[in-house]
Design a protein around this motif. Structure first.
Motif, PDB file in Angstrom:
ATOM      1  N   ARG A   1     -22.734 -43.468  26.172  1.00  0.00           N
ATOM      2  CA  ARG A   1     -22.633 -43.075  24.811  1.00  0.00           C
ATOM      3  C   ARG A   1     -20.743 -41.665  24.646  1.00  0.00           C
ATOM      4  NH1 ARG A   1     -24.632 -38.803  19.765  1.00  0.00           N
ATOM      5  NH2 ARG A   1     -23.964 -36.930  20.985  1.00  0.00           N
ATOM      6  N   GLY A   2     -20.814 -41.189  25.666  1.00  0.00           N
ATOM      7  CA  GLY A   2     -19.575 -40.188  25.872  1.00  0.00           C
ATOM      8  C   GLY A   2     -18.050 -41.489  26.640  1.00  0.00           C
TER       9      GLY A   2
ATOM     10  N   PRO B   1     -15.509 -34.323  27.559  1.00  0.00           N
ATOM     11  CA  PRO B   1     -16.656 -33.583  27.733  1.00  0.00           C
ATOM     12  C   PRO B   1     -17.910 -34.216  27.398  1.00  0.00           C
ATOM     13  CG  PRO B   1     -14.317 -32.989  25.957  1.00  0.00           C
ATOM     14  CD  PRO B   1     -14.564 -33.665  26.643  1.00  0.00           C
ATOM     15  N   ILE B   2     -17.384 -35.308  26.345  1.00  0.00           N
ATOM     16  CA  ILE B   2     -19.048 -35.219  25.711  1.00  0.00           C
ATOM     17  C   ILE B   2     -19.954 -36.770  26.664  1.00  0.00           C
ATOM     18  CG2 ILE B   2     -18.425 -34.714  23.535  1.00  0.00           C
ATOM     19  CD1 ILE B   2     -17.367 -38.509  22.904  1.00  0.00           C
ATOM     20  N   GLN B   3     -19.223 -36.794  28.091  1.00  0.00           N
ATOM     21  CA  GLN B   3     -19.714 -37.272  28.605  1.00  0.00           C
ATOM     22  C   GLN B   3     -20.706 -36.765  29.758  1.00  0.00           C
ATOM     23  OE1 GLN B   3     -16.335 -39.886  30.117  1.00  0.00           O
ATOM     24  NE2 GLN B   3     -17.182 -39.493  32.466  1.00  0.00           N
TER      25      GLN B   3
ATOM     26  N   CYS C   1     -17.762 -36.679  14.899  1.00  0.00           N
ATOM     27  CA  CYS C   1     -19.430 -36.989  14.343  1.00  0.00           C
ATOM     28  C   CYS C   1     -19.085 -38.030  14.893  1.00  0.00           C
ATOM     29  CB  CYS C   1     -19.994 -36.471  13.340  1.00  0.00           C
ATOM     30  SG  CYS C   1     -18.738 -36.687  11.924  1.00  0.00           S
ATOM     31  N   THR C   2     -18.868 -38.767  14.944  1.00  0.00           N
ATOM     32  CA  THR C   2     -18.423 -40.326  14.636  1.00  0.00           C
ATOM     33  C   THR C   2     -18.588 -40.906  16.633  1.00  0.00           C
ATOM     34  OG1 THR C   2     -17.022 -39.977  13.128  1.00  0.00           O
ATOM     35  CG2 THR C   2     -16.949 -42.763  14.388  1.00  0.00           C
ATOM     36  N   PHE C   3     -20.032 -41.476  17.210  1.00  0.00           N
ATOM     37  CA  PHE C   3     -19.899 -42.001  18.071  1.00  0.00           C
ATOM     38  C   PHE C   3     -19.614 -43.564  18.488  1.00  0.00           C
ATOM     39  CE2 PHE C   3     -20.633 -37.755  17.676  1.00  0.00           C
ATOM     40  CZ  PHE C   3     -20.954 -37.308  19.286  1.00  0.00           C
TER      41      PHE C   3
END
Ligand code: AMP
Length: 288
Positions: free
Chosen positions: A126-127, A59-61, A104-106
């Protein structure tokens, strides 16, 4: 073939294999698998004792206006394909297994992610870097396999691997295409029959670019003008970018050389498609 949903189970299986001295290949995917994905599995099965495939729509990309909710999924079909291609272990986590509520770490990458797809998808890489880091940490693979279809992603993962000292060999696999030239993609399923025909403008323009780059022309401006003019002949095509970039830095070049990347993103209707070639690679086998 075994399917696991947790990082603990994934680690436990890989640990057993490593204790036996076996090498492990990793093929990360978002599922809805096709022959392009299968080519990564085949390369891993050929090169490693055991192959792990991940099926996870990360989901985070996805940006807020992108197709996360509608991204195609068919895990039963995916398992069938993975089993047929000799995969040993499938990692299929829930979102909550990968990302705790207070995650919360990328892992982020500069410069290489500013151009091409990164210009219009600011959080995308980043994702990608974050999920691939998590998979590398969970599997600790000897080799990891990625498609040249996502050439900027491949360059970014190579750089991240070097910069962060991951002990893994990154293997790039050639683009697998439909018989008529369209690069295979899970997103091709979004295309209507009319759009599917129109989408051939991408591979035809790649082929045109390869013809020009295979001659003595070295000016990026001239190459791109010819490619843009060709894309403009297709009324359903809305060009996001066509660029020539250095194969390592992903920065635009005025004069291109072997190893540089010619890449495009084009919307056909609402479907965003990408394609590319590396200067110096053999021309693809499609009609102009
Ligand atoms: P995805 O499921 O779209 O995230 O893709 C997973 C992996 O398969 C990535 O490394 C892609 O580059 C690769 N891949 C997807 N389509 C193709 C294709 N047509 N040819 C080669 N590799 C591909």
């Amino acid at each position: 073939m075994k399917v696991v949903n947790t990082i603990a189970d994934l680690r436990a299986q890989v640990k057993e294999w490593k204790a036996e001295g076996l090498t492990v290949g990793l093929c990360p995917t978002m599922g809805y698998l096709h022959e392009g994905h299968a080519s990564l599995m085949d390369a891993s099965v050929a090169a490693c004792d055991r192959t792990v495939a991940s099926v996870f729509v990360n989901p985070i990309q996805f940006g807020p206006t992108e197709d996360l909710a509608t991204y195609p999924r068919d895990f039963d079909h995916d398992c069938k394909l993975l089993e047929e291609h000799g995969v040993d272990l499938v990692f299929h986590p829930e979102d909550s297994e990968m990302y705790a509520d207070d995650f919360c770490t990328f892992v982020d990458i500069n410069t290489l992610s500013d151009t091409l797809c990164g210009a219009s998808r600011p959080i995308h890489f980043r994702g990608v870097c974050t999920v691939i880091t998590k998979l590398f940490n969970a599997v600790n693979p000897d080799k990891a396999f990625f498609g040249k279809k996502d050439a900027q992603q491949l360059a970014i993962i190579r750089r991240m691997t070097r910069d962060l000292n991951f002990d893994v060999e990154i293997v790039g696999c050639p683009i697998v295409r439909e018989a008529d030239g369209l690069a295979k993609s899970s997103r091709n399923t979004y295309l209507s029959p009319e759009e599917r025909k129109a989408a051939l403008i991408l591979s035809r323009t790649i082929r045109l670019g390869q013809d020009i780059a295979g001659g003595c022309e070295r000016s990026s401006a001239k190459l791109l003008a010819a490619m843009r003019a060709n894309l403009a002949t297709e009324p359903l095509a809305d060009v996001e970018y066509v660029e020539v970039v250095d194969g390592l830095s992903m920065q635009p070049v005025e004069q291109y050389k072997d190893g540089d990347l010619v890449a495009m993103a084009v919307r056909i209707g609402t479907t965003r498609l990408i394609d590319n070639f590396t200067v110096g690679d053999p021309a693809i086998d499609v009609a102009l």
